[in-house]
Design a protein around this motif. Structure first.
Motif, mmCIF file in Angstrom:
data_model
loop_
_atom_site.group_PDB
_atom_site.id
_atom_site.type_symbol
_atom_site.label_atom_id
_atom_site.label_comp_id
_atom_site.label_asym_id
_atom_site.label_seq_id
_atom_site.Cartn_x
_atom_site.Cartn_y
_atom_site.Cartn_z
ATOM 1 N N PRO A 21 -108.948 -67.537 -15.376
ATOM 2 C CA PRO A 21 -109.703 -67.444 -14.121
ATOM 3 C C PRO A 21 -109.240 -68.414 -13.048
ATOM 4 O O PRO A 21 -109.557 -68.227 -11.868
ATOM 5 C CB PRO A 21 -111.142 -67.753 -14.554
ATOM 6 C CG PRO A 21 -110.992 -68.572 -15.795
ATOM 7 C CD PRO A 21 -109.772 -68.037 -16.487
ATOM 8 N N PHE A 22 -108.492 -69.450 -13.428
ATOM 9 C CA PHE A 22 -107.997 -70.406 -12.443
ATOM 10 C C PHE A 22 -106.716 -69.922 -11.770
ATOM 11 O O PHE A 22 -106.440 -70.262 -10.628
ATOM 12 C CB PHE A 22 -107.732 -71.769 -13.098
ATOM 13 C CG PHE A 22 -108.972 -72.476 -13.547
ATOM 14 C CD1 PHE A 22 -109.655 -73.329 -12.696
ATOM 15 C CD2 PHE A 22 -109.467 -72.289 -14.823
ATOM 16 C CE1 PHE A 22 -110.819 -73.981 -13.108
ATOM 17 C CE2 PHE A 22 -110.616 -72.933 -15.251
ATOM 18 C CZ PHE A 22 -111.292 -73.782 -14.391
ATOM 19 N N GLU A 23 -105.937 -69.126 -12.483
ATOM 20 C CA GLU A 23 -104.589 -68.806 -12.014
ATOM 21 C C GLU A 23 -104.589 -68.054 -10.694
ATOM 22 O O GLU A 23 -103.778 -68.331 -9.804
ATOM 23 C CB GLU A 23 -103.840 -67.988 -13.075
ATOM 24 C CG GLU A 23 -102.379 -67.757 -12.731
ATOM 25 C CD GLU A 23 -101.637 -66.971 -13.801
ATOM 26 O OE1 GLU A 23 -100.423 -66.749 -13.621
ATOM 27 O OE2 GLU A 23 -102.267 -66.562 -14.789
ATOM 28 N N VAL A 24 -105.515 -67.105 -10.525
ATOM 29 C CA VAL A 24 -105.493 -66.288 -9.313
ATOM 30 C C VAL A 24 -105.855 -67.118 -8.076
ATOM 31 O O VAL A 24 -105.487 -66.754 -6.947
ATOM 32 C CB VAL A 24 -106.445 -65.083 -9.464
ATOM 33 C CG1 VAL A 24 -107.899 -65.502 -9.376
ATOM 34 C CG2 VAL A 24 -106.127 -64.004 -8.430
ATOM 35 N N LEU A 25 -106.541 -68.248 -8.283
ATOM 36 C CA LEU A 25 -106.893 -69.115 -7.156
ATOM 37 C C LEU A 25 -105.901 -70.251 -6.950
ATOM 38 O O LEU A 25 -106.026 -71.023 -6.003
ATOM 39 C CB LEU A 25 -108.297 -69.690 -7.364
ATOM 40 C CG LEU A 25 -109.433 -68.666 -7.328
ATOM 41 C CD1 LEU A 25 -110.776 -69.347 -7.577
ATOM 42 C CD2 LEU A 25 -109.466 -67.916 -6.003
ATOM 43 N N THR A 26 -104.926 -70.361 -7.845
ATOM 44 C CA THR A 26 -103.891 -71.389 -7.674
ATOM 45 C C THR A 26 -102.537 -70.783 -7.343
ATOM 46 O O THR A 26 -101.628 -71.492 -6.918
ATOM 47 C CB THR A 26 -103.754 -72.247 -8.952
ATOM 48 O OG1 THR A 26 -103.468 -71.409 -10.073
ATOM 49 C CG2 THR A 26 -105.033 -73.015 -9.231
ATOM 50 N N SER A 27 -102.412 -69.483 -7.530
ATOM 51 C CA SER A 27 -101.167 -68.792 -7.195
ATOM 52 C C SER A 27 -101.150 -68.472 -5.702
ATOM 53 O O SER A 27 -102.137 -67.984 -5.148
ATOM 54 C CB SER A 27 -101.055 -67.500 -8.006
ATOM 55 O OG SER A 27 -99.895 -66.790 -7.673
ATOM 56 N N ALA A 28 -100.043 -68.756 -5.044
ATOM 57 C CA ALA A 28 -99.940 -68.527 -3.599
ATOM 58 C C ALA A 28 -100.111 -67.042 -3.282
ATOM 59 O O ALA A 28 -99.634 -66.180 -4.023
ATOM 60 C CB ALA A 28 -98.599 -69.018 -3.081
ATOM 61 N N PRO A 29 -100.783 -66.720 -2.185
ATOM 62 C CA PRO A 29 -100.940 -65.315 -1.795
ATOM 63 C C PRO A 29 -99.581 -64.672 -1.515
ATOM 64 O O PRO A 29 -98.591 -65.359 -1.235
ATOM 65 C CB PRO A 29 -101.773 -65.397 -0.512
ATOM 66 C CG PRO A 29 -102.429 -66.735 -0.555
ATOM 67 C CD PRO A 29 -101.478 -67.632 -1.271
ATOM 68 N N PRO A 30 -99.510 -63.352 -1.576
ATOM 69 C CA PRO A 30 -98.256 -62.663 -1.235
ATOM 70 C C PRO A 30 -97.863 -62.945 0.211
ATOM 71 O O PRO A 30 -98.716 -63.207 1.056
ATOM 72 C CB PRO A 30 -98.598 -61.185 -1.428
ATOM 73 C CG PRO A 30 -99.852 -61.162 -2.231
ATOM 74 C CD PRO A 30 -100.583 -62.419 -1.943
ATOM 75 N N GLU A 31 -96.563 -62.862 0.479
ATOM 76 C CA GLU A 31 -96.067 -63.075 1.839
ATOM 77 C C GLU A 31 -95.037 -62.008 2.183
ATOM 78 O O GLU A 31 -93.893 -62.291 2.523
ATOM 79 C CB GLU A 31 -95.465 -64.474 1.986
ATOM 80 C CG GLU A 31 -96.485 -65.597 1.848
ATOM 81 C CD GLU A 31 -95.880 -66.965 2.087
ATOM 82 O OE1 GLU A 31 -94.637 -67.064 2.182
ATOM 83 O OE2 GLU A 31 -96.647 -67.933 2.184
ATOM 84 N N PHE A 32 -95.430 -60.754 2.124
ATOM 85 C CA PHE A 32 -94.531 -59.663 2.483
ATOM 86 C C PHE A 32 -94.347 -59.644 3.997
ATOM 87 O O PHE A 32 -95.321 -59.718 4.749
ATOM 88 C CB PHE A 32 -95.100 -58.321 2.029
ATOM 89 C CG PHE A 32 -94.930 -58.053 0.559
ATOM 90 C CD1 PHE A 32 -93.894 -57.258 0.102
ATOM 91 C CD2 PHE A 32 -95.802 -58.608 -0.362
ATOM 92 C CE1 PHE A 32 -93.730 -57.008 -1.254
ATOM 93 C CE2 PHE A 32 -95.647 -58.365 -1.713
ATOM 94 C CZ PHE A 32 -94.611 -57.565 -2.170
ATOM 95 N N PRO A 33 -93.108 -59.547 4.465
ATOM 96 C CA PRO A 33 -92.896 -59.390 5.915
ATOM 97 C C PRO A 33 -93.564 -58.114 6.409
ATOM 98 O O PRO A 33 -93.661 -57.119 5.675
ATOM 99 C CB PRO A 33 -91.374 -59.304 6.047
ATOM 100 C CG PRO A 33 -90.828 -59.874 4.783
ATOM 101 C CD PRO A 33 -91.837 -59.561 3.717
ATOM 102 N N GLU A 34 -94.008 -58.146 7.634
ATOM 103 C CA GLU A 34 -94.655 -56.968 8.193
ATOM 104 C C GLU A 34 -93.730 -55.760 8.175
ATOM 105 O O GLU A 34 -94.174 -54.622 7.963
ATOM 106 C CB GLU A 34 -95.109 -57.262 9.623
ATOM 107 C CG GLU A 34 -95.881 -56.130 10.270
ATOM 108 C CD GLU A 34 -96.341 -56.477 11.670
ATOM 109 O OE1 GLU A 34 -96.078 -55.665 12.597
ATOM 110 O OE2 GLU A 34 -96.937 -57.548 11.844
#
Length: 370
Positions: A21-34
């Protein structure tokens, strides 16, 4: 952008695995170019449109406006979110569309090949789940002055949503979510991130009280899949009629948990300043109870669970803000409100407040200046 190839994709497997449950809040959000997101839209949905980035705690979201005037949200999940959990969120929306089409919630948009979601590769060998939802028009209630009657509409709407989900089942629904109050015991290692020592002490006391008194009593409560996040950002009102609720959005915290937690989460966000800070809570609870009865043992737990939701807000936000200082303003946006609500509840006897809630909802007592 049309010269950029869309990434290879795969369909989502629905088997369930254990998650941290901690991993999803410590993993950086996706950064797909527009540009890449635009190509994904064209390739898999056959659509074109203008993109607008939306703020998100852990995912990457784009608002899409097509030349024909249609609007959607293209959602790319955090790589740490197990795809079966994303499938849970999609399946809930599909269930609601089939069983309660009158509820004003997003609809799932299928791809050209009929899929509800796809797995796409991202940077750093990470893989993400992508899906698209219809855009629900309206203004978040947190952006306007809360009007009389809106809290009651929120109560009746959440009750209808809860009733619609009462028979819903999914293999991933019982996963450990840090934003689920029943998981509050996991927060103790994060207390040191609360820099205000007095507030840290208050949160620690609440966690001890939860473990000793509240958590054992949750076992006797009704349990089902719940929305778990009815707040001022997720409730939409008509901008021209701000006393009318027109939609509920953001099903990212859907989880199987005691039903009373769903009620407490929403109530915890309804504090307001002035001489009657809980008036909207009373209005919300009465409307919920009129639509779907709150049981006596659930009323008894409401003040404690409202307190714990605010503890979750303070502790999780403090921890995440320390990890992501560049996004700390967004992460900490609810902490001040949570502190005020904790102070409001601390000034009241929990058992007496629970009785007042129940008596008011049953028409036996006016809370007066609550």
């Amino acid at each position: 952008s049309t010269s950029i190839p869309a990434p290879n994709v795969s369909r989502v497997d629905s088997c369930m695995i254990d998650v941290d449950p901690f991993e999803v809040l410590t993993s950086a959000p996706p950064e797909f170019p527009e540009t890449t997101a635009h190509k994904l839209l064209q390739t898999h949905y056959g659509l074109d449109g203008e993109f607008e980035s939306l703020t998100s705690e852990r995912d990457q979201n784009f608002r899409v406006r097509t030349p024909g005037g249609e609007e959607f949200v293209l959602k790319i999940a955090n790589s740490a979110e197990d795809p079966t959990i994303t499938d849970l969120q999609v399946s809930v929306l599909m269930h609601l569309e089939a069983s309660r089409p009158d509820l004003l919630v997003p609809r799932v948009v299928r791809t050209n090949t009929g899929d509800t979601q796809l797995r796409i590769p991202g940077a750093g060998n990470r893989t993400h789940t992508m899906r698209m939802l219809t855009w629900v028009a309206g203004v978040p209630v947190g952006q306007v002055t809360l009007r009389p009657g809106v809290a009651a509409q929120m109560g009746s709407t959440l009750a209808k949503l809860g009733t619609a989900l009462s028979g819903f089942e999914h293999p991933a629904s019982d996963y450990p979510l840090l934003w689920d109050i029943k998981q509050a015991g996991r927060l103790e290692p994060l207390l040191d991130y609360v820099s205000d020592l007095e507030l840290r002490s208050i949160c620690a006391q609440c966690l001890r009280r939860f473990a000793a008194w509240t958590e054992p009593r949750l076992a006797d409560c009704r349990t089902q899949v719940i929305f778990n996040d009815l707040n001022a950002s997720n409730v939409l009102v008509d901008p021209d009629e701000p006393d009318r609720v027109v939609g509920i959005i953001d099903f990212g915290d859907i989880v199987k948990s005691p039903l009373v937690i769903d009620i407490a989460v929403a109530a915890a966000y309804l504090f307001r300043g002035g001489t009657s800070p809980l008036d909207d809570v009373f209005g919300f609870l009465a409307a919920y109870h009129a639509e779907s009865q709150i049981l006596a043992n659930e009323f008894a737990l409401l003040p404690e669970l409202m307190r714990m939701r605010n503890v979750l807000t303070i502790v999780i936000a403090s921890w995440r803000a320390a990890r992501y200082p560049d996004n700390s303003e967004y992460i900490l946006r609810s902490v001040e409100h949570a502190r005020l609500m904790l102070d409001t509840l601390a000034a009241r006897d929990n058992a007496e407040l629970a009785r007042t809630f129940e008596d008011y909802c049953n028409g036996h007592k006016d809370p007066g200046k609550s």
